[in-house]
Write a protein that holds these residues in place. Sequence first.
Motif: not given
Length: 354
Positions: A296-299, A311-315
């Motif tokens: 995530t952006d946090i990383a 994480h594949p998120k949008a995929k």
Amino acid sequence: MQAKYAKVVEWVKQQIEINNLKNGDKFYSEGELMEIFSISRQTVRQAVGVLEYENILERRQGVGTFVSTQNAGGARRSIGVLLGFIGYVNSEILHGIESVLLKNDYSIQLALSEYEIEIEYKALRSFIESGVKGIILDPARSRLFNPRSYILDEIKERGIHLIYLGGYHEGRAFPYVSMDDVAAGRLATEYLIAAGHKKIAGFFVSDVVQGALRFQGYVEALFAAAMPYTPWQTLWYTNEDEIELFKGSERLFKRLEGCTAVVCYNDRLAAHLVDVLTSAGFNVPQDISIIGMDNTDIAALCKVPLTTVVHPKAKLGRLIAKNMLETIDNPGYNATSLIKPRIIQRESVTKLED
């Protein structure tokens, strides 16, 4: 095994398409369907009830059964999407879902459960009453007893297609689409092992199935490398505990004692851990390496940018939407899919010298 009424439902849909039947065209009667399938009137009525609910057939008393005169472009072309909240990975998942469903002329009914069982139940009830064709469900507290789980039986009985997103309820015969969480836990741990770490702690959430699966991968990797594992090097927490977890650091330090690295359930937890350790005078990664999950952006924005499992998120969102459409067109389609994870390297893991 597919229920008898479900076979009738599927056959009726195929017949309407094959014969190019229009709204208002007369269809087989209940008696004719009984003869065609050699089934009871009760089974036929159950099937026709599902088809009426989906605005495919309509019964006219004293006249017969007809292809529905109602335009199916409304509720029947709608998919309910129930997420825990927007943010973290869910906003990108939702974008992926929307990109596929809207392109295929399906509208989306979005609801948020805040991962609370009662809110989830009310949202699912609303989906049912509005006549959605399918439901994409990010389940609340998937490892805990759910006193409202009977609504899942109703969803199945009504012929509404449901696919779990990410987590799932054990024992429920619904498909799910997710990152391979076992592989994610294994990959993160193997990465630390390859970097020379021999005692690795693990911090995992306990009230969702993803936590158990990522833990499984973590332990599998340790055993495969003939490395020691004891329950004392694992810290379990619930979602409510996450903030409280870092207010008193004694429990954390006890789990980390003697460890040179830690696998964290997600980036948010890993970033909190970086803050606690650096505030206590530890250097990350020189004193202890930390690996997160989800990318995530946090990383990227963490005080020490996190090495993490992607994480594949949008995929994933696109895939679950495509699988939903496949399931609607072909109820026998196996919609369960797991996406293989990968690692992105940043600065939170150091390689130990032999």
